[in-house]
Design an enzyme around this catalytic site. Structure first.
Site, mmCIF file in Angstrom:
data_model
loop_
_atom_site.group_PDB
_atom_site.id
_atom_site.type_symbol
_atom_site.label_atom_id
_atom_site.label_comp_id
_atom_site.label_asym_id
_atom_site.label_seq_id
_atom_site.Cartn_x
_atom_site.Cartn_y
_atom_site.Cartn_z
ATOM 1 N N SER A 90 0.821 -1.309 -0.158
ATOM 2 C CA SER A 90 0.000 -0.046 0.011
ATOM 3 C C SER A 90 0.734 1.171 0.015
ATOM 4 O O SER A 90 0.381 2.434 -0.222
ATOM 5 C CB SER A 90 -0.750 0.079 1.290
ATOM 6 O OG SER A 90 -0.379 0.203 2.299
ATOM 7 N N LYS A 117 0.710 4.940 6.736
ATOM 8 C CA LYS A 117 0.212 5.778 5.858
ATOM 9 C C LYS A 117 0.700 7.314 5.770
ATOM 10 O O LYS A 117 1.330 7.390 6.793
ATOM 11 C CB LYS A 117 -1.528 5.807 5.899
ATOM 12 C CG LYS A 117 -2.203 4.461 5.925
ATOM 13 C CD LYS A 117 -2.093 3.946 4.409
ATOM 14 C CE LYS A 117 -2.999 2.578 4.425
ATOM 15 N NZ LYS A 117 -2.240 1.206 4.574
#
Length: 185
Positions: free
Chosen positions: A102, A145
């Site tokens: 990701s 993230k």
């Protein structure tokens, strides 16, 4: 000393025609002698690396999710390993090995592929655009993230556009800010 292509090709066990004539520059004794005389004078073609600033535990992702709760009880044996780092960070800093894709950006930088090591400082306050470790309150595991703050709204954004952006609205705990990304061969 100039090494003939045929002799070098024989050493490499290949056809001499495959070796470019410029290979001889590698073995030019004048250049080698020049490098040796520079070294004797204290002139080198390398620089001193950054100073090691500390050791941090490499922990797993579940531990990262609970880091605030386990930080006081963390023992040296609790880590997968202890890593030296050049990152400037607090005594509560830890390391994680990136898993999944990701945070792998297939189009540009930054890109932090699976297997890289991230150095996380829980004492640093994350700001807009920082890479962070966060724990969603309904999960025991942490996530890695980019923090995006747009007015009153906050998001956790993966660097890989194939993954969705996660809106956070009080349902998230910031575990720490990424201070450094390290690659290990």
């Amino acid at each position: 000393m100039v090494v003939p292509r045929a002799k070098f090709a024989n050493f490499l066990n290949c056809d001499a025609a495959l070796i470019r004539p410029s290979i001889n520059i590698l073995f030019d004794s004048r250049k080698i002698q020049h490098s040796i005389s520079d070294a004797k004078k204290g002139v080198y073609n390398t620089e001193k690396g950054p100073n090691i600033t500390g050791r941090v535990p490499l922990i797993n992702w579940v531990q990262a999710g609970d880091w605030a709760e386990i930080i006081e009880n963390h023992l040296p044996g609790d880590a997968e390993e202890w890593r030296l780092t050049t990152a400037r960070c607090s005594k509560n800093t830890f390391a994680l090995r990136v898993k999944g894709d990701s945070m792998t950006n297939p189009y540009s930088a930054p890109s932090i592929p699976e297997g890289y090591i991230i150095i996380v400082d829980p004492n640093q306050q994350p700001e807009n655009g920082d890479l962070v470790i966060a724990r969603l309150d309904d999960s025991m595991e942490a996530t890695f993230k980019k923090l995006v703050i747009d007015g009153p709204k906050k998001y956790l954004k993966p660097l890989n556009p194939a993954y969705p952006v996660i809106e956070i609205n009080g349902n998230c705990t910031m575990v720490g800010k990424i201070m450094k990304v390290e690659w290990e061969p």
